[in-house]
Enzyme design. Structure first.
Site, short mmCIF file in Angstrom:
data_model
loop_
_atom_site.label_atom_id
_atom_site.label_comp_id
_atom_site.label_asym_id
_atom_site.label_seq_id
_atom_site.Cartn_x
_atom_site.Cartn_y
_atom_site.Cartn_z
CD GLU A 224 52.45 19.23 -10.61
OE1 GLU A 224 52.42 19.43 -11.85
OE2 GLU A 224 52.91 18.19 -10.09
N GLY A 279 65.30 21.35 -17.81
CA GLY A 279 64.63 22.13 -16.76
C GLY A 279 65.55 22.52 -15.62
CD GLU A 365 64.21 15.99 -12.27
OE1 GLU A 365 63.04 15.74 -11.99
OE2 GLU A 365 64.57 17.13 -12.63
C1 G6Q Z 1 63.88 19.29 -14.67
C2 G6Q Z 1 62.67 18.53 -14.82
C3 G6Q Z 1 61.47 19.09 -14.11
C4 G6Q Z 1 60.75 20.22 -14.84
C5 G6Q Z 1 59.38 20.44 -14.19
C6 G6Q Z 1 58.63 21.58 -14.81
O1 G6Q Z 1 64.93 19.02 -15.19
O2 G6Q Z 1 62.44 18.27 -16.15
O3 G6Q Z 1 61.76 19.52 -12.81
O4 G6Q Z 1 61.51 21.38 -14.82
O5 G6Q Z 1 58.62 19.27 -14.28
O6 G6Q Z 1 58.41 21.37 -16.16
P1 G6Q Z 1 57.85 22.51 -17.08
O7 G6Q Z 1 58.85 23.61 -17.10
O8 G6Q Z 1 57.68 21.89 -18.44
O9 G6Q Z 1 56.56 22.97 -16.49
#
Ligand code: G6Q
Length: 578
Positions: A224, A279, A365
């Site tokens: 995305e 994240g 999550e």
């Molecule tokens: C959070 C998750 C997830 C992640 C997104 C974006 O704990 O791991 O929400 O932050 O999928 O990932 P990227 O920062 O690698 O693009």
């Protein structure tokens, strides 16, 4: 994914529910379960004064929970039995508690004062953090001061953060919350959705010459984010006529310098962080660049200081006065012993309107799991559904269900004591509503009171009988009320860290690894196959009949659209004849 040569999974132990403390709580629940909160308050004039706690500028009233002193003592015993203190030390000390990814969990190091080193794997992670933060602050100062300029020499006016999940929700929530401290020239935008609509809407409103894009992605592989980043890059080059503009208009936040360079962003314009920052716990890291741009280095320091103050409180305060511990255990009581399937977050301050969405990810999550750290199945309910939006809007929408619905929904009311300048009466109305809702949920309105009210209003006996069941409120519905003096960066930092640790404590009691998220992987894998099939004339992958039908419908739509867009043969000939 990180390789993990040695997995040190926790030894298979007793499940949460077979522990002595859990069993004691079950037995106790049968005694207190039916006791109405109103009776508990009536029997104990000191209840409200006793069931409150305060730390880092946050005041918590938890007396409107269906608990007694004995319940609380049993809940604290449950935390001790789960070895909470030991697990907390392991997290803060940088042990690799994220077992399935073989990673430490050190978001707390991101807000640790620079003069308090923390050596992990032979490196002082606090020094590493301080070095990156220094670069971020210098960059932000240049943008804010108008010294970092776009390709034609004009100062930046718009910042677009392109990221998703943890690389979007935290910065977005914080930038909304701290708008009162925003730089007067900089407008912040957040693009996460890949449907094209969101980025299209943003690009229509900004000037390419004065827009700065932050591509925020820990992995720099997220479909995305990269799709949106490429669209922004193409748009910029089209509008400026040259790739030379890219270094002035694109910066990246990532742990993967190679991928950033492949995308075309100069690694000198990249701000890094580390695999030990999850994240959803990353707003304190370089992922918070948009926050620094909005509120400046001083404001961001305050945000970090608030979070660090809460870290210290979480480490130092006895469980009985420890805000995250108390809130976590009350949550477990509500979910596992009173059967509440969800938890509402109701902030009574418009600037906190993205907090529920942020907490939804943080909690669901982290703890939306059904196996424990050692791989054994859980035998209790884990993360409830976290939901909500601005409380006052909720009152005119779903609060009906909270008051009279068939499910128990505990509420966290969050209020701010200080009004924003000039809006005292507005603020007082909002605050009054928050307090009144907590009171109404707790005390309800019994049949005799409703009946007397209708009689006094002159309703006929038959009407009274018909309406009575609809107008009775059972009450006895639990809530916490959290108050802060004002919505400052410090208070927000403390509030977010409070919820982070609340989530951690619940994960410990349920025996989970709160720091991985394997549950999001399957959908991503299947999306790659479906994407290939949508573009192909026929399915390249096997699907169930429902999925195949949906893909076919998309293909048909595409074919029809392509047909309708083809110029009619006669029409083309006429054009050529002209
Ligand atoms: C959070 C998750 C997830 C992640 C997104 C974006 O704990 O791991 O929400 O932050 O999928 O990932 P990227 O920062 O690698 O693009």
């Amino acid at each position: 994914m990180t390789s993990h040569p040695t997995l040190h999974f926790a030894p298979s132990g007793a499940s949460s529910t077979s522990s002595a403390a859990w069993q004691a709580l079950l037995a106790h629940r049968d005694g207190i379960g039916e006791c109405h909160l109103k009776q508990l308050f009536a029997a104990d004039p000191e209840r409200a004064a006793r069931m409150q706690a305060e730390a880092c500028g946050l005041f918590l009233d938890y007396s409107k929970n269906r608990v007694s002193d004995e319940t609380l003592a049993l809940l604290f015993a449950l935390a001790c039995e789960a070895r909470l203190a030991e697990r907390r030390t392991a997290m803060f000390g940088g042990e690799r508690i994220n077992l399935t990814e073989n990673r430490a969990v050190l978001h707390t190091a991101l807000r640790r004062p620079a003069d308090q080193p923390l050596i992990v794997g032979g490196r002082d992670v606090v020094a590493d953090v301080a070095a990156v933060r220094e670069r971020i602050y210098r960059f932000a100062e240049a943008v804010r001061g108008g010294n970092w300029r776009g390709h034609d020499g004009r100062a930046i006016t718009d910042v677009v953060n392109i990221g998703i999940g943890g690389s979007d929700l935290g910065p977005l929530m914080a930038c909304e919350a701290l708008k009162a401290f925003a730089h007067p020239r900089l407008r912040m935008h957040f693009v996460s959705n890949v449907d094209g609509v969101q980025i299209g809407d943003v690009l229509r409103t900004v000037d390419p010459a004065t827009t700065l894009f932050i591509v925020a992605s820990k992995t720099f592989t997220t479909q995305e984010t990269l799709t949106n980043a490429h669209a922004a890059r193409t748009w910029l080059v089209e509008h400026t006529g040259s790739e030379a503009a890219i270094p002035r208009h694109f910066v990246a936040v990532s742990t993967h310098a190679d991928a950033v360079a492949r995308f075309g962003i100069d690694p000198a314009n990249m701000f890094g962080f580390w695999d030990w920052v999850g994240g959803r716990y990353s707003l304190w890291s370089a992922i918070g660049l948009s926050i620094v741009l909005q509120i400046g280095a001083e404001g961001f320091d305050e945000l970090l200081a608030g979070a660090h103050a809460m870290d210290r409180h979480f480490i130092d305060a006895p469980f009985e006065r420890n805000l995250p511990v108390i809130m976590a255990l009350l949550g477990i009581w509500n979910v596992d012993f009173l059967g509440a399937p969800s938890q509402l977050i109701a902030p009574y301050h418009q600037r906190l309107h993205r907090l529920p969405a942020f907490l939804q990810q943080l909690d669901m999550e982290s703890n939306g799991k059904s196996v424990r750290s050692d791989g054994s199945p859980v035998d209790c309910q884990t993360s409830p559904v976290i939901w909500g939006e601005s409380g006052i809007n909720g009152q005119h929408a779903y609060f009906q269900m909270l008051h009279q619905g068939s499910q128990l929904v505990p509420v966290d009311f969050i209020g701010v004591l200080q009004a924003e300048a000039g809006l005292e009466q507005h603020h007082r109305i909002a605050f009054a509503n928050m307090v009144a809702q907590a009171e109404a949920l707790m005390s309800g309105k019994p049949a005799d009171e409703v009946e007397a009210e209708m009689r006094a209003a002159g309703l006929a006996e038959a009407q009274i009988r018909a309406l009575l069941p609809h107008r009775v409120f059972a009450g006895n519905r639990p809530s916490n009320t959290l108050l802060m003096e004002r919505l400052s960066p410090f208070a927000l930092g403390a509030l977010v860290a409070l919820y982070e640790h609340r989530t951690f404590v619940q994960g410990v009691v349920w025996g989970l690894n709160s720091f991985d998220q394997w549950g999001v992987e399957l959908g991503k894998q299947l999306a790659a196959r479906v994407l290939a099939d949508l573009a192909a004339p026929a399915d390249l992958h096997p699907h169930d009949a429902s999925t195949a039908g949906l893909i076919a419908r998309y293909r048909e739509h595409l074919a029809e659209r392509q047909d309708s867009e083809k110029p009619a043969a006669g029409h083309t000939e006429q054009n050529q004849a002209r």
